[in-house]
Design a protein around this motif. Structure first.
Motif, PDB file in Angstrom:
ATOM      1  N   PHE A   1      -6.798  -1.967  13.866  1.00 46.46           N
ATOM      2  CA  PHE A   1      -8.023  -2.332  13.140  1.00 46.46           C
ATOM      3  C   PHE A   1      -7.821  -3.575  12.339  1.00 46.46           C
ATOM      4  O   PHE A   1      -8.748  -3.881  11.462  1.00 46.46           O
ATOM      5  N   GLY A   2      -6.858  -4.353  12.555  1.00 41.15           N
ATOM      6  CA  GLY A   2      -6.277  -5.541  11.914  1.00 41.15           C
ATOM      7  C   GLY A   2      -5.903  -5.253  10.361  1.00 41.15           C
ATOM      8  O   GLY A   2      -6.094  -6.250   9.641  1.00 41.15           O
ATOM      9  N   ILE A   3      -5.644  -4.155  10.219  1.00 44.51           N
ATOM     10  CA  ILE A   3      -5.081  -3.993   8.895  1.00 44.51           C
ATOM     11  C   ILE A   3      -3.596  -3.981   8.707  1.00 44.51           C
ATOM     12  O   ILE A   3      -2.778  -3.454   9.432  1.00 44.51           O
ATOM     13  N   GLU A   4      -3.372  -5.067   7.837  1.00 45.86           N
ATOM     14  CA  GLU A   4      -1.843  -5.421   7.810  1.00 45.86           C
ATOM     15  C   GLU A   4      -1.295  -4.762   6.512  1.00 45.86           C
ATOM     16  O   GLU A   4      -1.915  -4.887   5.367  1.00 45.86           O
ATOM     17  N   ILE A   5      -0.179  -4.045   6.693  1.00 46.00           N
ATOM     18  CA  ILE A   5       0.526  -3.295   5.725  1.00 46.00           C
ATOM     19  C   ILE A   5       1.610  -4.285   5.339  1.00 46.00           C
ATOM     20  O   ILE A   5       2.539  -4.650   5.783  1.00 46.00           O
ATOM     21  N   PRO A   6       1.647  -4.555   3.910  1.00 42.63           N
ATOM     22  CA  PRO A   6       2.610  -5.357   3.401  1.00 42.63           C
ATOM     23  C   PRO A   6       4.049  -4.943   3.606  1.00 42.63           C
ATOM     24  O   PRO A   6       4.261  -3.675   3.242  1.00 42.63           O
ATOM     25  N   LYS A   7       5.057  -5.630   3.821  1.00 40.76           N
ATOM     26  CA  LYS A   7       6.295  -5.399   3.887  1.00 40.76           C
ATOM     27  C   LYS A   7       6.904  -4.378   2.894  1.00 40.76           C
ATOM     28  O   LYS A   7       7.538  -3.035   3.293  1.00 40.76           O
TER      29      LYS A   7
ATOM     30  N   LYS B   1       6.546   3.178   3.495  1.00 41.19           N
ATOM     31  CA  LYS B   1       5.829   4.544   2.534  1.00 41.19           C
ATOM     32  C   LYS B   1       4.795   4.929   3.227  1.00 41.19           C
ATOM     33  O   LYS B   1       4.066   5.703   3.034  1.00 41.19           O
ATOM     34  N   ILE B   2       4.483   4.204   4.458  1.00 43.02           N
ATOM     35  CA  ILE B   2       3.202   4.490   5.156  1.00 43.02           C
ATOM     36  C   ILE B   2       3.595   4.824   6.671  1.00 43.02           C
ATOM     37  O   ILE B   2       4.040   4.060   7.003  1.00 43.02           O
ATOM     38  N   THR B   3       3.081   5.883   7.124  1.00 45.25           N
ATOM     39  CA  THR B   3       3.420   6.034   8.396  1.00 45.25           C
ATOM     40  C   THR B   3       2.769   5.121   9.402  1.00 45.25           C
ATOM     41  O   THR B   3       1.666   4.570   9.301  1.00 45.25           O
ATOM     42  N   ASP B   4       3.196   4.939  10.570  1.00 45.34           N
ATOM     43  CA  ASP B   4       2.537   3.609  11.578  1.00 45.34           C
ATOM     44  C   ASP B   4       1.420   4.510  12.234  1.00 45.34           C
ATOM     45  O   ASP B   4       0.438   3.610  12.376  1.00 45.34           O
TER      46      ASP B   4
ATOM     47  N   ASN C   1      -7.230  -4.155  -0.685  1.00 44.72           N
ATOM     48  CA  ASN C   1      -6.122  -4.567   0.224  1.00 44.72           C
ATOM     49  C   ASN C   1      -6.206  -4.373   1.600  1.00 44.72           C
ATOM     50  O   ASN C   1      -5.809  -5.052   2.307  1.00 44.72           O
ATOM     51  N   TYR C   2      -6.229  -3.147   1.824  1.00 42.80           N
ATOM     52  CA  TYR C   2      -6.160  -2.642   3.281  1.00 42.80           C
ATOM     53  C   TYR C   2      -7.580  -2.668   4.101  1.00 42.80           C
ATOM     54  O   TYR C   2      -7.937  -3.573   5.034  1.00 42.80           O
ATOM     55  N   ILE C   3      -8.681  -1.995   3.683  1.00 40.70           N
ATOM     56  CA  ILE C   3      -9.798  -1.748   4.298  1.00 40.70           C
ATOM     57  C   ILE C   3     -10.540  -3.128   3.970  1.00 40.70           C
ATOM     58  O   ILE C   3     -11.467  -3.353   4.807  1.00 40.70           O
TER      59      ILE C   3
ATOM     60  N   PHE D   1      -7.303  13.626  15.371  1.00 36.65           N
ATOM     61  CA  PHE D   1      -6.919  12.413  16.400  1.00 36.65           C
ATOM     62  C   PHE D   1      -5.765  11.793  15.482  1.00 36.65           C
ATOM     63  O   PHE D   1      -5.658  11.842  14.327  1.00 36.65           O
ATOM     64  N   ASP D   2      -5.211  10.780  16.190  1.00 40.97           N
ATOM     65  CA  ASP D   2      -4.478   9.895  15.548  1.00 40.97           C
ATOM     66  C   ASP D   2      -4.638   8.432  15.792  1.00 40.97           C
ATOM     67  O   ASP D   2      -5.280   8.092  16.651  1.00 40.97           O
ATOM     68  N   THR D   3      -4.578   7.604  14.845  1.00 41.58           N
ATOM     69  CA  THR D   3      -5.023   6.211  15.091  1.00 41.58           C
ATOM     70  C   THR D   3      -4.027   5.325  14.234  1.00 41.58           C
ATOM     71  O   THR D   3      -3.103   5.693  13.329  1.00 41.58           O
ATOM     72  N   SER D   4      -4.110   4.039  14.380  1.00 36.79           N
ATOM     73  CA  SER D   4      -3.218   3.072  13.752  1.00 36.79           C
ATOM     74  C   SER D   4      -3.727   2.193  13.126  1.00 36.79           C
ATOM     75  O   SER D   4      -4.547   1.380  13.642  1.00 36.79           O
ATOM     76  N   PRO D   5      -3.326   1.701  11.957  1.00 40.42           N
ATOM     77  CA  PRO D   5      -4.044   0.706  10.970  1.00 40.42           C
ATOM     78  C   PRO D   5      -4.068  -0.743  11.809  1.00 40.42           C
ATOM     79  O   PRO D   5      -4.861  -1.481  11.891  1.00 40.42           O
ATOM     80  N   ALA D   6      -3.089  -0.900  12.679  1.00 36.38           N
ATOM     81  CA  ALA D   6      -2.940  -2.286  13.209  1.00 36.38           C
ATOM     82  C   ALA D   6      -3.723  -2.364  14.211  1.00 36.38           C
ATOM     83  O   ALA D   6      -4.359  -3.594  14.432  1.00 36.38           O
TER      84      ALA D   6
END
Lengths: 181, 131
Positions: free
Chosen positions: A154-160, A165-168, A83-85, A147-152
């Motif tokens: 890379f176009g990864i949408e975390i469902p509501k 439950k997942i850090t930004d 679902n994510y990657i 390093f820190d990175t954000s799923p957003a």
């Protein structure tokens, strides 16, 4: 005339091959952490990342086959991949960049360096700069970084449903034991 | 009325158990899973070199058995000719490592995780030697 040309080209190739020193690993450790307190841990480890360092230029290339990220929870691993990657479509995560002012000769014990480059996940590139620690060892060079990175990014949408439950911001840790080729 | 409540509670318990079981299921055990493909190291390497996208569709995340000549072996990684690199689930003991290094050929079972374009090899993980 041709003979001179061929000899010159051959000479150039030989010298450039001997001058470039490559260090590499295919057991690079990558771990990421995205757990939110009081909820189930969201973390994964990859023990098979490939990293190649060209010591003559400081250029660093890293590749992690995304399926190699292992989660403690099998269902979480499945969701991460499917679902994510979407690892069937984007099986690789990579980094290409450079260790700034890298000088193999002056590398004695532990040295702090800056790495800049591009992180590519799901075929989206994002520039990244981070600090790293280099240490010379008997067999090569150890590189540790985070390093820190954000799923957003890379176009990864975390469902509501699971967003809280997942850090930004995902924290990534790296340890590469680079061996001289 | 009592019967209705009982059925509802039972329903919740069943759904809860199913949900719990789903969330907490075991990782696939490569040793007992069905082998999806049996190939030689050359076949596998050529498949990825010729058409990576197709090879990914065929092999990615599948349990495969690959046989070939050993080009390198350490306690944790065995490499086969044509460019296959398999990361072992369990590290080899020194005795096993020596035995492996002296074997001309081996069959490994593992999960295909893709093609490493940096080192130009097909990668497997959770691998073990098939006796």
């Amino acid at each position: 005339m041709w003979k001179t040309a061929i000899v010159s080209v051959a000479f150039f190739m030989v010298t450039s091959i001997t001058l470039s020193q490559k260090y590499y690993t295919k057991e690079g450790e990558l771990s990421f952490e995205a757990s939110v307190k009081a909820f189930e841990p969201v973390a994964a480890v990859h023990n098979g990342a490939t990293a190649v360092l060209d010591a003559s230029t400081g250029k660093l290339a890293v590749l992690a086959l995304v399926r190699g990220f292992r989660f403690r929870n099998a269902t979480m691993e499945e969701h991460f991949n499917e679902n994510y990657i979407e690892s069937d479509t984007y099986p690789k995560a990579s980094f290409t960049g450079i260790i700034e002012d890298f000088d193999l000769e002056s590398l004695s014990d532990t040295q702090e360096v800056t790495i800049t480059g591009n992180l590519t996940i799901r075929e989206k590139d994002r520039p990244i700069t981070t600090q790293a620690s280099l240490k010379k060892t008997d067999t090569g060079i150890t590189l540790t970084s985070s390093f820190d990175t954000s799923p957003a990014d890379f176009g990864i949408e975390i469902p509501k449903i699971v967003r809280n439950k997942i850090t930004d911001v995902i924290h990534v840790e790296i340890t590469f034991l680079l061996i001289k080729r | 009325m009592k019967r209705k409540i009982l059925i509802i509670v039972l329903g919740i318990v069943v759904l809860g158990s199913v949900g719990y079981a789903y969330i907490n299921r075991e990782h696939r055990d490569i040793a007992t899973a069905t082998v999806a493909h049996t190939v030689t190291s050359q076949e596998l390497a050529v498949a990825f070199q010729n058409n990576e996208e197709q090879a990914v569709a065929t092999y990615l995340n599948t349990v495969i058995e690959v046989s070939g000549a050993i080009t390198a072996a350490s306690a944790s990684v065995i490499e086969l000719s044509s460019g296959i690199s398999a990361q072992l689930q369990e590290p080899l003991t020194e005795a096993q490592e020596d035995k492996t290094k002296n074997s001309p050929q081996v069959t490994l079972r593992g999960r295909c995780i893709g093609y490493d374009s940096l080192l130009e090899e097909v990668r497997l993980d959770q691998a073990f030697i098939v006796e």
